[in-house]
Design a protein around this motif. Sequence first.
Motif, PDB file in Angstrom:
ATOM      1  N   SER A  16       0.848  -1.195   0.000  1.00  0.00           N
ATOM      2  CA  SER A  16       0.000   0.000   0.000  1.00  0.00           C
ATOM      3  C   SER A  16       0.882   1.244   0.000  1.00  0.00           C
ATOM      4  O   SER A  16       2.050   1.207   0.419  1.00  0.00           O
ATOM      5  CB  SER A  16      -0.913   0.018   1.228  1.00  0.00           C
ATOM      6  N   LEU A  17       0.314   2.338  -0.466  1.00  0.00           N
ATOM      7  CA  LEU A  17       1.054   3.601  -0.471  1.00  0.00           C
ATOM      8  C   LEU A  17       1.401   4.020   0.952  1.00  0.00           C
ATOM      9  O   LEU A  17       2.487   4.540   1.213  1.00  0.00           O
ATOM     10  CB  LEU A  17       0.249   4.688  -1.177  1.00  0.00           C
ATOM     11  N   TYR A  18       0.496   3.761   1.871  1.00  0.00           N
ATOM     12  CA  TYR A  18       0.743   4.095   3.278  1.00  0.00           C
ATOM     13  C   TYR A  18       1.933   3.299   3.819  1.00  0.00           C
ATOM     14  O   TYR A  18       2.818   3.852   4.464  1.00  0.00           O
ATOM     15  CB  TYR A  18      -0.506   3.823   4.117  1.00  0.00           C
ATOM     16  N   LYS A  19       1.967   1.988   3.524  1.00  0.00           N
ATOM     17  CA  LYS A  19       3.068   1.142   4.000  1.00  0.00           C
ATOM     18  C   LYS A  19       4.392   1.596   3.393  1.00  0.00           C
ATOM     19  O   LYS A  19       5.402   1.673   4.090  1.00  0.00           O
ATOM     20  CB  LYS A  19       2.801  -0.323   3.666  1.00  0.00           C
ATOM     21  N   LYS A  25      10.002   6.180   5.058  1.00  0.00           N
ATOM     22  CA  LYS A  25      10.023   7.501   5.696  1.00  0.00           C
ATOM     23  C   LYS A  25       9.882   8.647   4.684  1.00  0.00           C
ATOM     24  O   LYS A  25      10.279   9.780   4.943  1.00  0.00           O
ATOM     25  CB  LYS A  25      11.275   7.687   6.539  1.00  0.00           C
ATOM     26  N   ILE A  26       9.318   8.336   3.527  1.00  0.00           N
ATOM     27  CA  ILE A  26       8.993   9.359   2.533  1.00  0.00           C
ATOM     28  C   ILE A  26       7.607   9.886   2.889  1.00  0.00           C
ATOM     29  O   ILE A  26       6.682   9.092   3.073  1.00  0.00           O
ATOM     30  CB  ILE A  26       8.996   8.789   1.099  1.00  0.00           C
ATOM     31  N   PRO A  27       7.442  11.211   3.018  1.00  0.00           N
ATOM     32  CA  PRO A  27       6.136  11.749   3.406  1.00  0.00           C
ATOM     33  C   PRO A  27       5.004  11.210   2.527  1.00  0.00           C
ATOM     34  O   PRO A  27       5.129  11.129   1.305  1.00  0.00           O
ATOM     35  CB  PRO A  27       6.307  13.253   3.222  1.00  0.00           C
ATOM     36  N   LYS A  28       3.906  10.818   3.180  1.00  0.00           N
ATOM     37  CA  LYS A  28       2.812  10.181   2.426  1.00  0.00           C
ATOM     38  C   LYS A  28       2.193  11.118   1.404  1.00  0.00           C
ATOM     39  O   LYS A  28       1.718  10.657   0.374  1.00  0.00           O
ATOM     40  CB  LYS A  28       1.770   9.574   3.350  1.00  0.00           C
ATOM     41  N   THR A  29       2.221  12.424   1.638  1.00  0.00           N
ATOM     42  CA  THR A  29       1.679  13.347   0.627  1.00  0.00           C
ATOM     43  C   THR A  29       2.471  13.244  -0.673  1.00  0.00           C
ATOM     44  O   THR A  29       1.888  13.297  -1.755  1.00  0.00           O
ATOM     45  CB  THR A  29       1.689  14.802   1.132  1.00  0.00           C
ATOM     46  N   ILE A  30       3.773  13.057  -0.557  1.00  0.00           N
ATOM     47  CA  ILE A  30       4.611  12.912  -1.751  1.00  0.00           C
ATOM     48  C   ILE A  30       4.301  11.596  -2.450  1.00  0.00           C
ATOM     49  O   ILE A  30       4.138  11.551  -3.672  1.00  0.00           O
ATOM     50  CB  ILE A  30       6.103  13.012  -1.378  1.00  0.00           C
ATOM     51  N   VAL A  31       4.198  10.513  -1.685  1.00  0.00           N
ATOM     52  CA  VAL A  31       3.906   9.196  -2.255  1.00  0.00           C
ATOM     53  C   VAL A  31       2.565   9.214  -2.986  1.00  0.00           C
ATOM     54  O   VAL A  31       2.450   8.709  -4.103  1.00  0.00           O
ATOM     55  CB  VAL A  31       3.933   8.109  -1.154  1.00  0.00           C
ATOM     56  N   TYR A  32       1.560   9.817  -2.373  1.00  0.00           N
ATOM     57  CA  TYR A  32       0.242   9.885  -3.011  1.00  0.00           C
ATOM     58  C   TYR A  32       0.272  10.772  -4.253  1.00  0.00           C
ATOM     59  O   TYR A  32      -0.415  10.496  -5.236  1.00  0.00           O
ATOM     60  CB  TYR A  32      -0.824  10.355  -2.014  1.00  0.00           C
ATOM     61  N   ASP A  33       1.069  11.825  -4.234  1.00  0.00           N
ATOM     62  CA  ASP A  33       1.228  12.671  -5.424  1.00  0.00           C
ATOM     63  C   ASP A  33       1.874  11.891  -6.566  1.00  0.00           C
ATOM     64  O   ASP A  33       1.509  12.064  -7.726  1.00  0.00           O
ATOM     65  CB  ASP A  33       2.060  13.914  -5.113  1.00  0.00           C
ATOM     66  N   TRP A  34       2.855  11.037  -6.252  1.00  0.00           N
ATOM     67  CA  TRP A  34       3.462  10.197  -7.295  1.00  0.00           C
ATOM     68  C   TRP A  34       2.422   9.299  -7.937  1.00  0.00           C
ATOM     69  O   TRP A  34       2.352   9.192  -9.154  1.00  0.00           O
ATOM     70  CB  TRP A  34       4.559   9.316  -6.713  1.00  0.00           C
ATOM     71  N   ALA A  35       1.610   8.664  -7.112  1.00  0.00           N
ATOM     72  CA  ALA A  35       0.591   7.742  -7.628  1.00  0.00           C
ATOM     73  C   ALA A  35      -0.438   8.466  -8.485  1.00  0.00           C
ATOM     74  O   ALA A  35      -0.943   7.911  -9.460  1.00  0.00           O
ATOM     75  CB  ALA A  35      -0.086   7.008  -6.477  1.00  0.00           C
ATOM     76  N   ALA A  36      -0.719   9.707  -8.138  1.00  0.00           N
ATOM     77  CA  ALA A  36      -1.710  10.499  -8.883  1.00  0.00           C
ATOM     78  C   ALA A  36      -1.111  11.162 -10.120  1.00  0.00           C
ATOM     79  O   ALA A  36      -1.838  11.738 -10.926  1.00  0.00           O
ATOM     80  CB  ALA A  36      -2.311  11.561  -7.971  1.00  0.00           C
TER      81      ALA A  36
END
Length: 71
Positions: A16-19, A25-36
């Motif tokens: 999951s993106l959260y995991k 330790k990459i901020p989740k906002t950045i991870v979710y932005d990558w996915a979007a």
Amino acid sequence: MFSEIFSKCTQSKGISLYKLSKDTKIPKTIVYDWAAGAREPVSEYLIILADYLNVSIDYLLGRTDNPEVNK
């Protein structure tokens, strides 16, 4: 291109993106932005992602269809 490959990698590995965010330790906002597709990672994060997902940086960037890491 990156967002498609990134999403494919996380889904195929059942991560999951959260995991991913928590483990790397990459901020989740950045991870979710990558996915979007809202942003692409800087080189520091590409190294972390490639190691975490066990794929090459070239694969993440769409420069090759081979996800194998050159050793």
